[in-house]
Scaffold this motif. Sequence first.
Motif, PDB file in Angstrom:
ATOM      1  N   UNK A  87      -0.635  -9.488 -23.150  1.00 11.99           N
ATOM      2  CA  UNK A  87      -1.724  -9.700 -22.197  1.00 11.99           C
ATOM      3  C   UNK A  87      -1.373  -8.969 -20.908  1.00 11.99           C
ATOM      4  N   UNK A  88      -2.248  -8.077 -20.480  1.00 11.53           N
ATOM      5  CA  UNK A  88      -2.015  -7.240 -19.307  1.00 11.53           C
ATOM      6  C   UNK A  88      -3.015  -7.598 -18.222  1.00 11.53           C
ATOM      7  N   UNK A  89      -2.514  -8.082 -17.092  1.00 11.89           N
ATOM      8  CA  UNK A  89      -3.359  -8.483 -15.976  1.00 11.89           C
ATOM      9  C   UNK A  89      -3.203  -7.508 -14.815  1.00 11.89           C
ATOM     10  N   UNK A  90      -4.298  -6.918 -14.391  1.00 15.56           N
ATOM     11  CA  UNK A  90      -4.333  -6.124 -13.159  1.00 15.56           C
ATOM     12  C   UNK A  90      -3.136  -5.181 -13.051  1.00 15.56           C
ATOM     13  N   UNK A  91      -2.975  -4.387 -14.086  1.00 18.33           N
ATOM     14  CA  UNK A  91      -1.909  -3.399 -14.112  1.00 18.33           C
ATOM     15  C   UNK A  91      -2.499  -2.076 -14.568  1.00 18.33           C
ATOM     16  N   UNK A  92      -1.649  -1.071 -14.701  1.00 20.17           N
ATOM     17  CA  UNK A  92      -2.131   0.225 -15.175  1.00 20.17           C
ATOM     18  C   UNK A  92      -1.008   0.949 -15.888  1.00 20.17           C
ATOM     19  N   UNK A  93      -1.393   1.786 -16.821  1.00 27.09           N
ATOM     20  CA  UNK A  93      -0.419   2.587 -17.565  1.00 27.09           C
ATOM     21  C   UNK A  93      -0.143   3.910 -16.867  1.00 27.09           C
ATOM     22  N   UNK A  94      -1.090   4.367 -16.052  1.00 23.43           N
ATOM     23  CA  UNK A  94      -0.990   5.668 -15.392  1.00 23.43           C
ATOM     24  C   UNK A  94       0.049   5.647 -14.268  1.00 23.43           C
ATOM     25  N   UNK A  95       0.528   6.814 -13.923  1.00 27.10           N
ATOM     26  CA  UNK A  95       1.361   6.958 -12.734  1.00 27.10           C
ATOM     27  C   UNK A  95       0.495   6.903 -11.487  1.00 27.10           C
ATOM     28  N   UNK A  96       1.117   6.689 -10.344  1.00 27.31           N
ATOM     29  CA  UNK A  96       0.395   6.638  -9.079  1.00 27.31           C
ATOM     30  C   UNK A  96      -0.180   8.003  -8.719  1.00 27.31           C
ATOM     31  N   UNK A  97      -1.292   7.980  -8.002  1.00 26.45           N
ATOM     32  CA  UNK A  97      -1.806   9.199  -7.394  1.00 26.45           C
ATOM     33  C   UNK A  97      -0.813   9.665  -6.328  1.00 26.45           C
ATOM     34  N   UNK A  98      -0.947  10.901  -5.879  1.00 26.13           N
ATOM     35  CA  UNK A  98      -0.058  11.424  -4.840  1.00 26.13           C
ATOM     36  C   UNK A  98      -0.160  10.588  -3.567  1.00 26.13           C
ATOM     37  N   UNK A  99      -1.380  10.162  -3.231  1.00 29.64           N
ATOM     38  CA  UNK A  99      -1.579   9.363  -2.019  1.00 29.64           C
ATOM     39  C   UNK A  99      -0.896   8.003  -2.136  1.00 29.64           C
ATOM     40  N   UNK A 100      -1.054   7.377  -3.267  1.00 32.34           N
ATOM     41  CA  UNK A 100      -0.454   6.054  -3.439  1.00 32.34           C
ATOM     42  C   UNK A 100       1.069   6.146  -3.504  1.00 32.34           C
ATOM     43  N   UNK A 101       1.567   7.198  -4.148  1.00 25.78           N
ATOM     44  CA  UNK A 101       3.012   7.395  -4.206  1.00 25.78           C
ATOM     45  C   UNK A 101       3.589   7.591  -2.806  1.00 25.78           C
ATOM     46  N   UNK A 102       2.869   8.328  -1.957  1.00 30.06           N
ATOM     47  CA  UNK A 102       3.325   8.539  -0.580  1.00 30.06           C
ATOM     48  C   UNK A 102       3.328   7.229   0.204  1.00 30.06           C
ATOM     49  N   UNK A 103       2.324   6.391  -0.037  1.00 29.92           N
ATOM     50  CA  UNK A 103       2.274   5.087   0.629  1.00 29.92           C
ATOM     51  C   UNK A 103       3.458   4.227   0.217  1.00 29.92           C
ATOM     52  N   UNK A 104       3.758   4.206  -1.071  1.00 39.62           N
ATOM     53  CA  UNK A 104       4.910   3.437  -1.550  1.00 39.62           C
ATOM     54  C   UNK A 104       6.202   3.932  -0.902  1.00 39.62           C
ATOM     55  N   UNK A 105       6.360   5.248  -0.838  1.00 36.13           N
ATOM     56  CA  UNK A 105       7.578   5.811  -0.263  1.00 36.13           C
ATOM     57  C   UNK A 105       7.693   5.441   1.205  1.00 36.13           C
ATOM     58  N   UNK A 106       6.571   5.454   1.914  1.00 31.39           N
ATOM     59  CA  UNK A 106       6.586   5.084   3.322  1.00 31.39           C
ATOM     60  C   UNK A 106       6.985   3.633   3.528  1.00 31.39           C
ATOM     61  N   UNK A 107       6.455   2.730   2.703  1.00 42.24           N
ATOM     62  CA  UNK A 107       6.811   1.317   2.798  1.00 42.24           C
ATOM     63  C   UNK A 107       8.286   1.100   2.471  1.00 42.24           C
ATOM     64  N   UNK A 108       8.782   1.863   1.502  1.00 40.09           N
ATOM     65  CA  UNK A 108      10.190   1.766   1.134  1.00 40.09           C
ATOM     66  C   UNK A 108      11.084   2.206   2.292  1.00 40.09           C
ATOM     67  N   UNK A 109      10.706   3.286   2.941  1.00 35.55           N
ATOM     68  CA  UNK A 109      11.499   3.782   4.071  1.00 35.55           C
ATOM     69  C   UNK A 109      11.487   2.799   5.236  1.00 35.55           C
ATOM     70  N   UNK A 110      10.337   2.188   5.494  1.00 31.76           N
ATOM     71  CA  UNK A 110      10.257   1.179   6.551  1.00 31.76           C
ATOM     72  C   UNK A 110      11.182   0.006   6.255  1.00 31.76           C
ATOM     73  N   UNK A 111      11.157  -0.453   5.007  1.00 33.15           N
ATOM     74  CA  UNK A 111      12.018  -1.577   4.636  1.00 33.15           C
ATOM     75  C   UNK A 111      13.486  -1.212   4.747  1.00 33.15           C
ATOM     76  N   UNK A 112      13.838   0.012   4.349  1.00 31.08           N
ATOM     77  CA  UNK A 112      15.230   0.457   4.445  1.00 31.08           C
ATOM     78  C   UNK A 112      15.708   0.543   5.886  1.00 31.08           C
ATOM     79  N   UNK A 113      14.765   0.759   6.812  1.00 32.23           N
ATOM     80  CA  UNK A 113      15.121   0.823   8.232  1.00 32.23           C
ATOM     81  C   UNK A 113      15.140  -0.563   8.869  1.00 32.23           C
ATOM     82  N   UNK A 114      14.866  -1.584   8.064  1.00 32.09           N
ATOM     83  CA  UNK A 114      14.982  -2.939   8.575  1.00 32.09           C
ATOM     84  C   UNK A 114      13.682  -3.643   8.838  1.00 32.09           C
TER      85      UNK A 114
END
Length: 243
Positions: A87-114
């Motif tokens: 059972x798959x809820x609100x997920x996806x098999x596809x990879x992220x779009x370039x925009x979404x991948x950039x957003x994830x990377x930005x959030x990761x960098x913010x978290x790494x900076x504290x």
Amino acid sequence: MEEVQTSLVLLPGLLNDHRLWAHQADALSDEANVQIADLTRDSSIAAMARRVLEESPPQFALAALSMGGYVAFEILRQAPERVSRLALFDTMASLDSAERAATRQGLLELANRGRFIGVSPQLMPRLIHPRWLDSEVSATVQQMAVAVGKEGFIRQQQAIIDRPDSVPLLEDIRIPTMIVVGAEDQLTPVAEAHLMHEKIAGSRLEILPQCGHLPPLEEPERTTALLREWLGQRPAPEFVYTL
């Protein structure tokens, strides 16, 4: 001869813990041995899947939300014979779009900076339907995020960024599969659910009106009812793996 109870493994999403599936775990305990996996301890989808497999029974039904869906696909790569239904809820098999991948990377960098504040007020409307803002649902979302914490978020976000494309896997799935998505989900669009439904033979698609990204919290009774029906579905002979 006493009937053996089904084992059900539930996989949470990013910044979620056992509280995501609390209603379902309690309500379905009459017909399944339910366990909720901890996906906060590993920094790759492959490692998360290995840990779930190590901590789960030999065969089990598998339900997953969002990031948990990525782990579910990896479990099917590593040990498909152990999963009886999906059972798959609100997920996806596809990879992220370039925009979404950039957003994830930005959030990761913010978290790494504290800087980590859990789920911000700006993000909450993207996670849940507006009718649940300033409710127990939104409070639970924030509590889960705080519990997972900065280090857990970093591990999970890195795992998501590095995940493989699961679209090629979809046509190989031959177990009873149910796909559920909130009609108002802003994070995993309904189009992604349609894609999975089209490629997984015999799958069932359920679109929940006035629901966002988290049906187990937003629509707990409906989610539980769907899972109960799915657990009772008998697989066709060609859907049974030979161990």
